[in-house]
Design a protein around this motif. Structure first.
Motif, mmCIF file in Angstrom:
data_model
loop_
_atom_site.group_PDB
_atom_site.id
_atom_site.type_symbol
_atom_site.label_atom_id
_atom_site.label_comp_id
_atom_site.label_asym_id
_atom_site.label_seq_id
_atom_site.Cartn_x
_atom_site.Cartn_y
_atom_site.Cartn_z
ATOM 1 N N LEU A 1 -7.897 -6.267 -8.581
ATOM 2 C CA LEU A 1 -6.328 -6.451 -8.811
ATOM 3 C C LEU A 1 -5.817 -4.899 -8.875
ATOM 4 O O LEU A 1 -4.580 -4.476 -8.422
ATOM 5 C CB LEU A 1 -5.766 -7.073 -9.729
ATOM 6 C CG LEU A 1 -5.811 -8.589 -9.877
ATOM 7 C CD1 LEU A 1 -5.360 -9.330 -10.800
ATOM 8 C CD2 LEU A 1 -4.560 -9.331 -8.793
ATOM 9 N N THR A 2 -6.501 -4.021 -9.325
ATOM 10 C CA THR A 2 -6.139 -2.876 -9.525
ATOM 11 C C THR A 2 -6.973 -1.673 -8.994
ATOM 12 O O THR A 2 -6.498 -1.100 -8.025
ATOM 13 C CB THR A 2 -6.213 -2.459 -11.158
ATOM 14 O OG1 THR A 2 -7.722 -2.638 -11.622
ATOM 15 C CG2 THR A 2 -5.324 -3.349 -11.784
ATOM 16 N N TRP A 3 -8.214 -1.400 -9.303
ATOM 17 C CA TRP A 3 -9.091 -0.284 -8.642
ATOM 18 C C TRP A 3 -9.258 -0.352 -7.017
ATOM 19 O O TRP A 3 -9.025 0.475 -6.483
ATOM 20 C CB TRP A 3 -10.299 -0.211 -9.368
ATOM 21 C CG TRP A 3 -11.274 1.094 -8.742
ATOM 22 C CD1 TRP A 3 -12.176 1.093 -7.687
ATOM 23 C CD2 TRP A 3 -10.899 2.440 -9.198
ATOM 24 N NE1 TRP A 3 -12.487 2.215 -7.692
ATOM 25 C CE2 TRP A 3 -11.785 3.003 -8.482
ATOM 26 C CE3 TRP A 3 -10.067 2.853 -10.185
ATOM 27 C CZ2 TRP A 3 -11.766 4.595 -8.830
ATOM 28 C CZ3 TRP A 3 -10.380 4.244 -10.270
ATOM 29 C CH2 TRP A 3 -10.990 4.976 -9.436
ATOM 30 N N GLN A 4 -9.340 -1.619 -6.822
ATOM 31 C CA GLN A 4 -9.814 -1.642 -5.266
ATOM 32 C C GLN A 4 -8.098 -1.468 -4.501
ATOM 33 O O GLN A 4 -8.560 -1.554 -3.170
ATOM 34 C CB GLN A 4 -10.022 -2.895 -4.990
ATOM 35 C CG GLN A 4 -11.443 -3.437 -5.349
ATOM 36 C CD GLN A 4 -12.478 -2.476 -4.832
ATOM 37 O OE1 GLN A 4 -13.030 -1.370 -5.637
ATOM 38 N NE2 GLN A 4 -13.053 -2.598 -3.644
ATOM 39 N N LYS A 5 -7.188 -1.279 -4.998
ATOM 40 C CA LYS A 5 -5.903 -1.030 -4.072
ATOM 41 C C LYS A 5 -5.828 0.366 -4.217
ATOM 42 O O LYS A 5 -4.935 0.971 -3.159
ATOM 43 C CB LYS A 5 -4.927 -1.545 -4.953
ATOM 44 C CG LYS A 5 -4.744 -3.144 -5.325
ATOM 45 C CD LYS A 5 -4.260 -3.912 -4.108
ATOM 46 C CE LYS A 5 -4.137 -5.130 -4.413
ATOM 47 N NZ LYS A 5 -5.448 -5.807 -4.351
ATOM 48 N N ILE A 6 -6.431 1.327 -4.823
ATOM 49 C CA ILE A 6 -6.382 2.842 -4.906
ATOM 50 C C ILE A 6 -6.742 3.642 -3.341
ATOM 51 O O ILE A 6 -5.704 4.171 -2.933
ATOM 52 C CB ILE A 6 -6.947 3.546 -5.954
ATOM 53 C CG1 ILE A 6 -6.543 2.902 -7.047
ATOM 54 C CG2 ILE A 6 -6.849 4.767 -6.002
ATOM 55 C CD1 ILE A 6 -7.417 3.340 -8.348
ATOM 56 N N ALA A 7 -7.662 3.111 -2.935
ATOM 57 C CA ALA A 7 -8.270 3.903 -1.671
ATOM 58 C C ALA A 7 -7.447 3.527 -0.494
ATOM 59 O O ALA A 7 -6.963 4.357 0.029
ATOM 60 C CB ALA A 7 -9.744 3.451 -1.286
ATOM 61 N N PRO A 8 -6.878 2.131 -0.102
ATOM 62 C CA PRO A 8 -6.273 1.871 0.918
ATOM 63 C C PRO A 8 -4.774 2.221 0.855
ATOM 64 O O PRO A 8 -4.000 2.912 1.898
ATOM 65 C CB PRO A 8 -6.093 0.331 1.089
ATOM 66 C CG PRO A 8 -7.393 -0.080 0.335
ATOM 67 C CD PRO A 8 -7.647 0.946 -0.850
ATOM 68 N N MET A 9 -3.994 2.286 -0.274
ATOM 69 C CA MET A 9 -2.961 3.107 -0.721
ATOM 70 C C MET A 9 -2.955 4.269 -0.404
ATOM 71 O O MET A 9 -1.987 5.020 0.299
ATOM 72 C CB MET A 9 -2.339 2.588 -1.961
ATOM 73 C CG MET A 9 -2.014 1.128 -2.310
ATOM 74 S SD MET A 9 -0.297 0.938 -1.770
ATOM 75 C CE MET A 9 -0.126 -0.729 -2.247
ATOM 76 N N ALA A 10 -3.719 5.141 -0.732
ATOM 77 C CA ALA A 10 -3.994 6.589 -0.546
ATOM 78 C C ALA A 10 -4.000 6.968 0.788
ATOM 79 O O ALA A 10 -3.400 7.911 1.296
ATOM 80 C CB ALA A 10 -4.982 7.159 -1.423
ATOM 81 N N LEU A 11 -4.829 6.104 1.544
ATOM 82 C CA LEU A 11 -5.221 6.655 3.095
ATOM 83 C C LEU A 11 -3.830 6.114 3.785
ATOM 84 O O LEU A 11 -3.486 7.019 4.799
ATOM 85 C CB LEU A 11 -6.265 5.535 3.571
ATOM 86 C CG LEU A 11 -7.685 5.838 2.951
ATOM 87 C CD1 LEU A 11 -8.688 5.287 3.683
ATOM 88 C CD2 LEU A 11 -7.967 7.199 2.622
ATOM 89 N N LEU A 12 -3.082 5.068 3.254
ATOM 90 C CA LEU A 12 -1.822 4.806 3.984
ATOM 91 C C LEU A 12 -0.751 5.774 3.673
ATOM 92 O O LEU A 12 -0.079 6.119 4.699
ATOM 93 C CB LEU A 12 -1.078 3.529 3.370
ATOM 94 C CG LEU A 12 0.028 2.846 4.096
ATOM 95 C CD1 LEU A 12 -0.488 2.333 5.325
ATOM 96 C CD2 LEU A 12 0.414 1.737 3.303
ATOM 97 N N MET A 13 -0.819 6.658 2.531
ATOM 98 C CA MET A 13 -0.083 7.717 2.473
ATOM 99 C C MET A 13 -0.293 8.968 3.388
ATOM 100 O O MET A 13 0.727 9.778 3.645
ATOM 101 C CB MET A 13 0.004 8.141 0.842
ATOM 102 C CG MET A 13 0.938 7.094 -0.009
ATOM 103 S SD MET A 13 1.037 7.775 -1.628
ATOM 104 C CE MET A 13 -0.334 7.009 -2.453
ATOM 105 N N TYR A 14 -1.713 9.219 3.807
ATOM 106 C CA TYR A 14 -1.954 10.117 4.484
ATOM 107 C C TYR A 14 -1.649 9.992 5.909
ATOM 108 O O TYR A 14 -1.391 11.153 6.702
ATOM 109 C CB TYR A 14 -3.721 10.254 4.552
ATOM 110 C CG TYR A 14 -4.155 10.630 3.212
ATOM 111 C CD1 TYR A 14 -3.245 11.299 2.176
ATOM 112 C CD2 TYR A 14 -5.534 10.380 2.871
ATOM 113 C CE1 TYR A 14 -4.059 11.635 1.171
ATOM 114 C CE2 TYR A 14 -6.049 10.758 1.854
ATOM 115 C CZ TYR A 14 -5.535 11.349 0.825
ATOM 116 O OH TYR A 14 -5.762 11.617 -0.444
#
Length: 336
Positions: free
Chosen positions: A128-141
């Motif tokens: 629910l938490t950690w696995q959301k970080i990488a896709p969200m960050a790449l989406l912002m790039y």
């Protein structure tokens, strides 16, 4: 006792995410996502239980498919001059769709509640938490595709509200709640990425508090929850307040990031989107309130024998931080 291989795979899961979000090229970002995926599979599966292994297999298939689509879109964008029939926006749309699949945003969400249903609470926290970080960050790039992002935001809020109403499993309720918050997090990245960081941190704290309570009671379904909370009044109080905070009601910490997101959207002219977010989030707030009312009034009972419950210090401390968070944030921002 924590097994040594779990520490190894947990550290490599964290390392994979950090590689993905700190890379300069799409290839190394993809490698970071793959390290993260291959490291979390042993954490999800268990030898003596088939359900986590089934969830791990579903998660692996979905994430491998999303990774293949992501790699395809990167290769397509690098060779875009050789394929004039495919504009650059087409490859960006495929790339964003792969990232939405990885984070579980609607309409690419169907795997997420099914995977969550087979996991224990420790793995649920990671999912629910950690696995959301990488896709969200790449989406912002990526270059922002406002129309696509707006569609995904609205669909996430609608789908999570409608499908979450009939659930009796706490893991599925938390999964649909996460899909709703993904919509809010994506909308917070439209103009100001620092709001996303505040939103994600707040959401992680509240989710951690709720899951700590559910884990301490060893509860997975609503009926079990009602029976367990009747004998433990402090945990019942904290559980209700955390669920109200997760819904974003004003006196609690969960209201702060939603307030900041709506304020930012209105300032930048996203009036329709902010109206959709507010209206359809009321659907998720409805089943939060239904759970809290049932816990507080309908499915409650008093025992004649006094039971002294020794609650975990970690649970109490984490809840105190969450519940005093809005006061601290209000004082902090008013003095800036």
């Amino acid at each position: 006792m924590t097994k040594s291989y779990k520490i190894l795979f947990l550290s490599s899961t964290i390392m994979g995410t950090l590689i993905a979000i700190s890379s300069y090229s799409w290839m190394s970002m993809w490698i970071g996502l793959e390290i993260n995926l291959l490291s979390i599979i042993p954490l999800l599966s268990e030898q003596n239980n088939l359900y986590p292994s089934e969830s791990a297999l579903k998660y692996f298939i979905t994430q491998a498919l999303a990774s293949a689509i992501l790699l395809f879109s990167v290769i397509l964008s690098l060779n875009i001059s050789e394929y004039p029939q495919f504009p650059n926006t087409f490859s960006m749309m495929i790339l964003n769709s792969a990232l939405f699949t990885k984070m579980g945003a609607a309409p690419f969400h169907a795997w997420f509640p099914e995977v969550m249903e087979g996991l224990n609470w420790n793995n649920s926290i990671i999912m629910l938490t950690w696995q959301k970080i990488a896709p969200m960050a790449l989406l912002m790039y990526n270059p922002q595709m406002t129309t696509l992002l707006t569609s995904v935001i609205i669909m996430s809020t609608i789908v999570s509200g409608i499908l979450g109403i009939n659930q009796i499993s706490m893991r599925k309720i938390m999964a649909y709640s996460s899909i709703n918050h993904i919509g809010w997090m994506i909308s917070s990245t439209l103009n100001c990425q620092s709001i996303w960081l505040i939103y994600f941190t707040t959401y992680s704290i509240i989710t951690l508090n709720i899951i700590l309570i559910l884990k301490s009671l060893n509860v997975f379904y609503l009926k079990q929850l009602f029976n367990s909370l009747n004998s433990n009044k402090p945990l019942k109080f904290f559980f209700i307040l955390n669920f109200l905070s997760l819904g974003g009601l004003p006196p609690f910490l969960g209201f702060l990031p939603k307030w900041m997101t709506i304020n930012n959207l209105v300032q930048n002219g996203f009036f329709t989107l902010s109206a959709f977010l507010i209206i359809f989030t009321l659907m998720t707030l409805f089943f939060y309130l239904r759970i809290t009312f049932s816990t507080l009034m309908i499915n409650t009972s008093e025992t004649l024998i006094f039971q002294s419950n020794k609650n975990s210090f970690t649970v109490m401390f984490a809840n105190m931080i969450s519940l005093s968070g809005l006061v601290a944030c209000t004082l902090l921002f008013s003095n800036l």
